[in-house]
Write a protein that holds these residues in place. Structure first.
Motif, PDB file in Angstrom:
ATOM      1  N   ILE A 283     -38.129  15.999 -26.553  1.00  0.00           N
ATOM      2  CA  ILE A 283     -39.294  15.363 -27.157  1.00  0.00           C
ATOM      3  C   ILE A 283     -39.157  13.845 -27.225  1.00  0.00           C
ATOM      4  N   GLY A 284     -37.943  13.347 -27.037  1.00  0.00           N
ATOM      5  CA  GLY A 284     -37.740  11.907 -27.004  1.00  0.00           C
ATOM      6  C   GLY A 284     -37.989  11.215 -28.325  1.00  0.00           C
ATOM      7  N   VAL A 285     -37.930  11.967 -29.411  1.00  0.00           N
ATOM      8  CA  VAL A 285     -38.164  11.411 -30.742  1.00  0.00           C
ATOM      9  C   VAL A 285     -37.049  11.894 -31.655  1.00  0.00           C
ATOM     10  N   ASP A 286     -36.604  11.035 -32.570  1.00  0.00           N
ATOM     11  CA  ASP A 286     -35.606  11.472 -33.543  1.00  0.00           C
ATOM     12  C   ASP A 286     -36.244  12.499 -34.466  1.00  0.00           C
ATOM     13  N   ILE A 287     -35.860  13.735 -34.298  1.00  0.00           N
ATOM     14  CA  ILE A 287     -36.477  14.836 -35.042  1.00  0.00           C
ATOM     15  C   ILE A 287     -36.293  14.673 -36.546  1.00  0.00           C
ATOM     16  N   ASN A 288     -35.268  13.936 -36.947  1.00  0.00           N
ATOM     17  CA  ASN A 288     -34.998  13.739 -38.371  1.00  0.00           C
ATOM     18  C   ASN A 288     -36.029  12.844 -39.057  1.00  0.00           C
ATOM     19  N   THR A 289     -36.845  12.147 -38.261  1.00  0.00           N
ATOM     20  CA  THR A 289     -37.842  11.249 -38.849  1.00  0.00           C
ATOM     21  C   THR A 289     -39.154  11.960 -39.148  1.00  0.00           C
ATOM     22  N   THR A 290     -39.276  13.223 -38.734  1.00  0.00           N
ATOM     23  CA  THR A 290     -40.513  13.971 -39.007  1.00  0.00           C
ATOM     24  C   THR A 290     -40.558  14.387 -40.462  1.00  0.00           C
ATOM     25  N   SER A 291     -41.750  14.455 -40.994  1.00  0.00           N
ATOM     26  CA  SER A 291     -41.919  14.874 -42.384  1.00  0.00           C
ATOM     27  C   SER A 291     -43.151  15.752 -42.502  1.00  0.00           C
ATOM     28  N   ALA A 292     -43.103  16.678 -43.436  1.00  0.00           N
ATOM     29  CA  ALA A 292     -44.209  17.619 -43.612  1.00  0.00           C
ATOM     30  C   ALA A 292     -45.387  16.963 -44.308  1.00  0.00           C
ATOM     31  N   ASP A 293     -46.568  17.521 -44.054  1.00  0.00           N
ATOM     32  CA  ASP A 293     -47.781  17.074 -44.729  1.00  0.00           C
ATOM     33  C   ASP A 293     -47.774  17.671 -46.134  1.00  0.00           C
ATOM     34  N   SER A 294     -47.565  16.824 -47.130  1.00  0.00           N
ATOM     35  CA  SER A 294     -47.427  17.311 -48.507  1.00  0.00           C
ATOM     36  C   SER A 294     -48.749  17.759 -49.115  1.00  0.00           C
ATOM     37  N   GLU A 295     -49.865  17.337 -48.508  1.00  0.00           N
ATOM     38  CA  GLU A 295     -51.162  17.665 -49.088  1.00  0.00           C
ATOM     39  C   GLU A 295     -51.592  19.095 -48.787  1.00  0.00           C
ATOM     40  N   LYS A 296     -51.255  19.601 -47.614  1.00  0.00           N
ATOM     41  CA  LYS A 296     -51.697  20.936 -47.246  1.00  0.00           C
ATOM     42  C   LYS A 296     -50.671  21.605 -46.349  1.00  0.00           C
ATOM     43  N   THR A 297     -50.283  22.804 -46.710  1.00  0.00           N
ATOM     44  CA  THR A 297     -49.388  23.587 -45.870  1.00  0.00           C
ATOM     45  C   THR A 297     -50.168  24.745 -45.276  1.00  0.00           C
ATOM     46  N   MET A 298     -49.913  25.032 -44.002  1.00  0.00           N
ATOM     47  CA  MET A 298     -50.626  26.086 -43.295  1.00  0.00           C
ATOM     48  C   MET A 298     -49.637  26.959 -42.537  1.00  0.00           C
ATOM     49  N   PRO A 299     -49.993  28.203 -42.324  1.00  0.00           N
ATOM     50  CA  PRO A 299     -49.132  29.068 -41.517  1.00  0.00           C
ATOM     51  C   PRO A 299     -49.219  28.680 -40.050  1.00  0.00           C
ATOM     52  N   PHE A 300     -48.178  28.984 -39.304  1.00  0.00           N
ATOM     53  CA  PHE A 300     -48.150  28.714 -37.874  1.00  0.00           C
ATOM     54  C   PHE A 300     -48.182  30.034 -37.117  1.00  0.00           C
ATOM     55  N   PHE A 301     -48.973  30.093 -36.059  1.00  0.00           N
ATOM     56  CA  PHE A 301     -49.035  31.269 -35.188  1.00  0.00           C
ATOM     57  C   PHE A 301     -48.539  30.845 -33.810  1.00  0.00           C
ATOM     58  N   MET A 302     -47.438  31.436 -33.379  1.00  0.00           N
ATOM     59  CA  MET A 302     -46.753  30.983 -32.183  1.00  0.00           C
ATOM     60  C   MET A 302     -47.049  31.886 -30.980  1.00  0.00           C
ATOM     61  N   SER A 303     -47.186  31.263 -29.815  1.00  0.00           N
ATOM     62  CA  SER A 303     -47.503  32.005 -28.597  1.00  0.00           C
ATOM     63  C   SER A 303     -46.243  32.602 -27.980  1.00  0.00           C
ATOM     64  N   LYS A 304     -46.433  33.453 -26.999  1.00  0.00           N
ATOM     65  CA  LYS A 304     -45.330  34.138 -26.347  1.00  0.00           C
ATOM     66  C   LYS A 304     -44.405  33.140 -25.660  1.00  0.00           C
ATOM     67  N   GLY A 305     -43.106  33.305 -25.873  1.00  0.00           N
ATOM     68  CA  GLY A 305     -42.116  32.460 -25.228  1.00  0.00           C
ATOM     69  C   GLY A 305     -41.934  31.090 -25.838  1.00  0.00           C
TER      70      GLY A 305
END
Length: 416
Positions: A283-305
């Motif tokens: 991804i070419g980005v420091d993954i440690n710099t990501t942060s969650a959206d504190s205002e709204k949490t949503m479930p994730f639905f993941m595709s095959k593979g």
């Protein structure tokens, strides 16, 4: 159950006719039930306690509330059958990285019948409310004795709890990815309580997400976005789908849900993500710099593979480990792989059974083979005669089956 019947002047309640099935339908049903059991149990015959194998990556686990009322212990399939028969047992389906607790210190001195020598505890085991027979954010049992209708539940691949579909944090059930027949279009689900831990997934292309707006497998998925290119994140000012993932039109244009398998994901992402070769980050980005959206949490639905797409560079791998989600990069952790192994075990078992039967027949002499084949033919003819003379509107009783074998015995006596 009663059904209304009448002749136009009078009405009466009559017993509903019990449904009938053919022998072929019955055998197909048995085969389907056996396959379902093998998939849930991972092909485990339940003959040996799994304790000696250590912490298995995934296995079927049960909780005995009779022995451990507070529900902080789990036992394997074999121990459930041998040590807890007749007890109040909660079926937990599968759990990851778990070692059988049966007979350890949690059981108050009651030793395991199959593997009595065990450590007092299994410190790496993880327990949630499921072990107490409670599920979802509502902490209700399943099946729920107070519910008029048992509602379908789905399991989070992170915390492994089960959730009612109307308790997963969505504004509408229509957002759950399903096809026109109501079948799930997603392979795995991450609940709204665990999604903040997986917020880094929003750095990946749209192909890892199952679309909730896909009403047909043939309908094309289209979106408009700048997307990510090469090693740059490119996620600023991009269009997001309902999961918040960046959408790339060029990479997913004219891609159907049926084509959204592991190879397709790898191919479409190759031009967007780095190749991860030489330890480079996809991804070419420091993954440690990501942060969650504190205002709204949503479930994730993941595709095959989708798991195959995850970056496995050193930085990302350490990030997964620190947050307790390193299992996402382990192929053997997924339910799909668990069921695949179960099917392979089942096929091998059936082949062994067929081989044993063939070896038995081959070990007989000519006269013995003729007697067995004759007996099989007699039984087939007797069943055929019974079915031809039997009233299909009536159920087959144990007395009917008994009479079939009595007739066979009488015929054998006359011939002997």
């Amino acid at each position: 159950m009663l059904a209304m019947a009448g002749d136009g002047t009078d009405a009466a309640f009559v017993d509903e006719v019990e449904p009938t099935v053919t022998i072929s339908e019955y055998m197909d049903g048995i085969e389907a039930e056996e396959l379902e059991a093998d998939l849930v149990l991972g092909g485990d015959d339940g003959n040996e306690c799994t304790y000696g194998a250590g912490y298995l990556k995934r296995q079927a686990v049960f909780s005995c509330l009779t022995c451990v009322p507070d529900g902080v212990a789990g036992v394997c399939t074999a121990c459930c059958l041998a040590c807890h028969d007749g007890h109040e047992v909660v079926e937990l389906w599968t759990k990851r990285n778990f070692r059988c607790d049966c007979g350890n210190s949690k059981f108050g001195g009651h030793l395991c019948k199959l593997s009595p020598e065990k450590d007092p505890e299994n410190p790496a085991n993880s327990y949630n409310q499921n072990f107490k027979g409670s599920y979802c954010t509502c902490s209700r049992p399943y099946p729920d004795p107070e519910a008029k209708e048992q509602v379908e539940m789905i399991q989070c691949c992170i915390c492994e709890d089960w959730f009612h579909e109307d308790h997963i944090g969505l504004d509408s059930l229509e957002k759950i990815p399903r096809d026109e027949e109501g079948e799930p279009l997603y392979e795995e689900f991450i609940c709204h309580q665990c999604s903040p831990v997986c917020y880094f997934l929003k750095l990946y292309p749209d192909t890892i997400w199952a679309s909730s707006k896909q009403s047909s497998a043939s309908e094309a998925v289209t979106a408009d976005s700048n997307g990510m290119e090469g090693g740059s994140s490119g996620h600023a000012d991009t269009e997001k789908n309902e999961n918040g993932a960046p959408v790339d039109r060029q990479s997913i244009e004219n891609t159907s849900v049926e084509e959204n398998c592991t190879k397709d994901i790898a191919a479409s992402d190759k031009s967007i993500l780095g190749d991860n070769s030489g330890g480079n980050c996809k991804i070419g980005v420091d993954i440690n710099t990501t942060s969650a959206d504190s205002e709204k949490t949503m479930p994730f639905f993941m595709s095959k593979g989708w798991r195959e797409t995850l970056c496995k560079c050193g930085t990302c791998t350490n990030f997964y480990a620190q947050r307790g989600i390193a299992h996402l990069t382990d192929k053997e952790d997924s339910i799909e792989e668990y069921e695949k192994i179960a099917k392979q075990k089942r096929e091998k078992k059936l082949e062994q059974q067929e081989g044993a039967e063939a070896n038995f027949i081959n070990s007989l002499n000519h006269v013995q083979k003729i007697e067995i084949l004759s007996g099989i033919n007699d039984m087939k003819n007797e069943f055929q005669s019974f079915m031809e003379s039997f009233d299909p509107s009536k159920p087959v009783t144990s007395d009917d089956v008994k009479s079939i074998f009595e007739n066979l015995a009488r015929k054998k006596q006359r011939l002997s």
